[in-house]
Design a protein around this motif. Structure first.
Motif, PDB file in Angstrom:
ATOM      1  N   LEU A  89       0.259  -4.425   4.768  1.00 30.22           N
ATOM      2  CA  LEU A  89      -0.724  -4.079   5.800  1.00 30.22           C
ATOM      3  C   LEU A  89      -0.252  -4.398   7.213  1.00 30.22           C
TER       4      LEU A  89
ATOM      5  N   LYS B  37       6.012   2.498   0.597  1.00 29.34           N
ATOM      6  CA  LYS B  37       5.242   1.313   0.234  1.00 29.34           C
ATOM      7  C   LYS B  37       5.351   0.343   1.392  1.00 29.34           C
TER       8      LYS B  37
ATOM      9  N   THR C 117       0.849  -1.182   0.000  1.00 28.81           N
ATOM     10  CA  THR C 117       0.000   0.000   0.000  1.00 28.81           C
ATOM     11  C   THR C 117       0.888   1.236   0.000  1.00 28.81           C
ATOM     12  N   LYS C 118       0.536   2.215  -0.839  1.00 29.94           N
ATOM     13  CA  LYS C 118       1.266   3.482  -0.828  1.00 29.94           C
ATOM     14  C   LYS C 118       0.685   4.343   0.289  1.00 29.94           C
ATOM     15  N   VAL C 119       1.561   4.829   1.175  1.00 28.84           N
ATOM     16  CA  VAL C 119       1.115   5.628   2.311  1.00 28.84           C
ATOM     17  C   VAL C 119       2.003   6.854   2.491  1.00 28.84           C
TER      18      VAL C 119
ATOM     19  N   VAL D 227       1.894  -1.499   8.339  1.00 25.72           N
ATOM     20  CA  VAL D 227       1.050  -0.351   8.684  1.00 25.72           C
ATOM     21  C   VAL D 227       0.503  -0.531  10.096  1.00 25.72           C
TER      22      VAL D 227
ATOM     23  N   VAL E  23      -3.364   7.041   3.604  1.00 29.94           N
ATOM     24  CA  VAL E  23      -3.270   6.374   2.311  1.00 29.94           C
ATOM     25  C   VAL E  23      -2.856   7.420   1.285  1.00 29.94           C
ATOM     26  N   ASP E  24      -1.851   7.089   0.478  1.00 30.15           N
ATOM     27  CA  ASP E  24      -1.350   8.006  -0.551  1.00 30.15           C
ATOM     28  C   ASP E  24      -1.992   7.628  -1.880  1.00 30.15           C
ATOM     29  N   ASP E  25      -3.074   8.328  -2.218  1.00 23.15           N
ATOM     30  CA  ASP E  25      -3.735   8.056  -3.493  1.00 23.15           C
ATOM     31  C   ASP E  25      -3.517   9.194  -4.485  1.00 23.15           C
TER      32      ASP E  25
END
Length: 116
Positions: free
Chosen positions: A72, A69, A33-35, A75, A89-91
């Motif tokens: 989970l 990156k 996940t990109k954060v 995180v 979250v980096d969207d």
């Protein structure tokens, strides 16, 4: 008797190698996940992210944050670790000024806040 002990040792090695391989493949299969992770300083945040196996992909110095990156479970560890970090979250997407989506005017017309 000696052959039997060698046989048991060989089985033990094979089972150990299988267990290690299974654990590594399970780790590799976790989705990333990109954060954005923010904290007291960029160096502090980078340390916590990298020490837990995360990949730092950038820095946002103005807010003492890094982009990263993470899987989970990482995180979760950062959230529960008591490090004083905020995780988002980096969207976001980066768009070059030469490749703006409004070249045909459609996005320009649809956006009331757009300034050129």
């Amino acid at each position: 008797m000696k052959r039997f002990e060698m046989f048991l040792a060989a089985i033990g090695l094979v089972l150990t190698a299988y267990a290690i391989g299974s654990a590594q493949s399970a780790q590799a299969e976790q989705p990333m996940t990109k954060v954005i992770v923010a904290g007291s300083s960029v160096a502090d945040v980078r340390y916590h992210v990298e020490s837990l196996g995360g990949e730092v992909t950038g820095e946002i110095v103005t807010i003492n944050a890094v982009t990263a990156k993470l899987d989970l479970s990482t995180v979760q560890k950062l959230r529960e670790g008591g490090y004083g970090l905020s995780i988002f979250v980096d969207d976001t997407e980066t768009v070059s000024m030469n490749e703006r989506p409004d070249r045909d005017g459609s996005a320009l017309q649809a956006s009331h806040n757009y300034r050129s």
